[in-house]
Design a protein around this motif. Structure first.
Motif, PDB file in Angstrom:
ATOM      1  N   LYS A   1      -2.606   0.776  -6.468  1.00 31.79           N
ATOM      2  CA  LYS A   1      -3.303   1.987  -6.894  1.00 31.79           C
ATOM      3  C   LYS A   1      -2.367   3.162  -7.068  1.00 31.79           C
ATOM      4  CE  LYS A   1      -7.181   3.007  -4.864  1.00 31.79           C
ATOM      5  NZ  LYS A   1      -8.212   3.213  -3.827  1.00 31.79           N
TER       6      LYS A   1
ATOM      7  N   TYR B   1       4.110   4.543  -7.759  1.00 34.22           N
ATOM      8  CA  TYR B   1       3.777   3.186  -7.349  1.00 34.22           C
ATOM      9  C   TYR B   1       4.976   2.549  -6.657  1.00 34.22           C
ATOM     10  CZ  TYR B   1       0.266   3.739 -11.069  1.00 34.22           C
ATOM     11  OH  TYR B   1      -0.755   4.189 -11.877  1.00 34.22           O
TER      12      TYR B   1
ATOM     13  N   GLN C   1       0.851  -1.186   0.000  1.00 33.77           N
ATOM     14  CA  GLN C   1       0.000   0.000   0.000  1.00 33.77           C
ATOM     15  C   GLN C   1       0.883   1.232   0.000  1.00 33.77           C
ATOM     16  OE1 GLN C   1      -2.859   0.172   3.180  1.00 33.77           O
ATOM     17  NE2 GLN C   1      -3.683   2.138   2.540  1.00 33.77           N
TER      18      GLN C   1
ATOM     19  N   TYR D   1       1.302   5.339  -0.009  1.00 32.39           N
ATOM     20  CA  TYR D   1       0.586   6.543   0.405  1.00 32.39           C
ATOM     21  C   TYR D   1       1.585   7.661   0.682  1.00 32.39           C
ATOM     22  CZ  TYR D   1       1.790   4.819   5.088  1.00 32.39           C
ATOM     23  OH  TYR D   1       2.460   4.356   6.202  1.00 32.39           O
ATOM     24  N   GLY D   2       1.037   8.852   0.871  1.00 30.25           N
ATOM     25  CA  GLY D   2       1.885   9.990   1.191  1.00 30.25           C
ATOM     26  C   GLY D   2       1.958  11.049   0.106  1.00 30.25           C
TER      27      GLY D   2
ATOM     28  N   THR E   1       0.039   6.478  -5.621  1.00 28.38           N
ATOM     29  CA  THR E   1      -0.294   7.709  -4.918  1.00 28.38           C
ATOM     30  C   THR E   1       0.133   8.885  -5.786  1.00 28.38           C
ATOM     31  OG1 THR E   1      -0.041   8.906  -2.804  1.00 28.38           O
ATOM     32  CG2 THR E   1       1.895   7.700  -3.597  1.00 28.38           C
TER      33      THR E   1
ATOM     34  N   LEU F   1       7.028   9.560   0.631  1.00 24.62           N
ATOM     35  CA  LEU F   1       6.097   8.491   0.294  1.00 24.62           C
ATOM     36  C   LEU F   1       6.429   7.258   1.131  1.00 24.62           C
ATOM     37  CD1 LEU F   1       6.025   8.733  -3.607  1.00 24.62           C
ATOM     38  CD2 LEU F   1       4.690  10.014  -1.920  1.00 24.62           C
ATOM     39  N   SER F   2       5.384   6.526   1.493  1.00 23.61           N
ATOM     40  CA  SER F   2       5.550   5.291   2.251  1.00 23.61           C
ATOM     41  C   SER F   2       4.917   4.139   1.489  1.00 23.61           C
ATOM     42  CB  SER F   2       4.889   5.411   3.620  1.00 23.61           C
ATOM     43  OG  SER F   2       5.457   6.458   4.384  1.00 23.61           O
ATOM     44  N   CYS F   3       5.519   2.983   1.622  1.00 22.42           N
ATOM     45  CA  CYS F   3       4.993   1.763   1.016  1.00 22.42           C
ATOM     46  C   CYS F   3       4.974   0.698   2.107  1.00 22.42           C
ATOM     47  CB  CYS F   3       5.879   1.338  -0.143  1.00 22.42           C
ATOM     48  SG  CYS F   3       5.410  -0.219  -0.917  1.00 22.42           S
TER      49      CYS F   3
END
Length: 127
Positions: free
Chosen positions: A119, A93, A4, A6-7, A121, A19-21
């Motif tokens: 998805k 991604y 996932q 996000y960020g 970010t 960004l984080s995964c």
């Protein structure tokens, strides 16, 4: 492993984002991991990748500005993005594969994979 990302967000030129995964279902210890991006009308490209032995690779356009890192305790990979430019605008991604890929090779080969893309970010850098 499920990932996932996000960020993302809207930031002015010269600004920073991280960004984080986050990974679920398996430990990232033995994975090659990368951040990839796709801008409108362009092909997906590797931005920064890290191998299972923590070797790193960055595409030329982000060298000195972006840093990829992993926190195995949190099972999370980060992309610190500094000095952002409008041309960094894209959907970002993360991807991971349980293989001893060299980071350089992984960043170049992974965009050709059809599967394993979440998805993403969105990062938007305004001028």
């Amino acid at each position: 492993v499920q990932l996932q990302a996000y960020g993302g967000g809207l930031v002015q030129s010269g600004g920073s984002l991280r960004l984080s995964c986050a990974a679920f279902g398996d430990s990232l210890d033995y994975y090659a991991i990368g951040w990839f991006r796709q801008a409108p009308g362009k092909e997906r490209e590797g931005v920064g990748c890290i191998s299972s032995s923590d070797g790193t690779y960055y595409t030329d356009s982000v060298k000195g500005r972006f840093t990829i890192s992993r926190d195995n305790a949190k099972n999370t990979v980060y992309l610190q993005m500094n000095s952002l430019k409008p041309e960094d605008t894209a959907v970002y991604y993360c991807a991971a594969d349980k293989h001893r890929y060299d980071a350089n090779y992984y960043c170049h080969i992974r965009p050709s994979y059809a599967a394993g893309w979440g998805k993403g970010t969105l990062v938007t850098v305004s001028s």
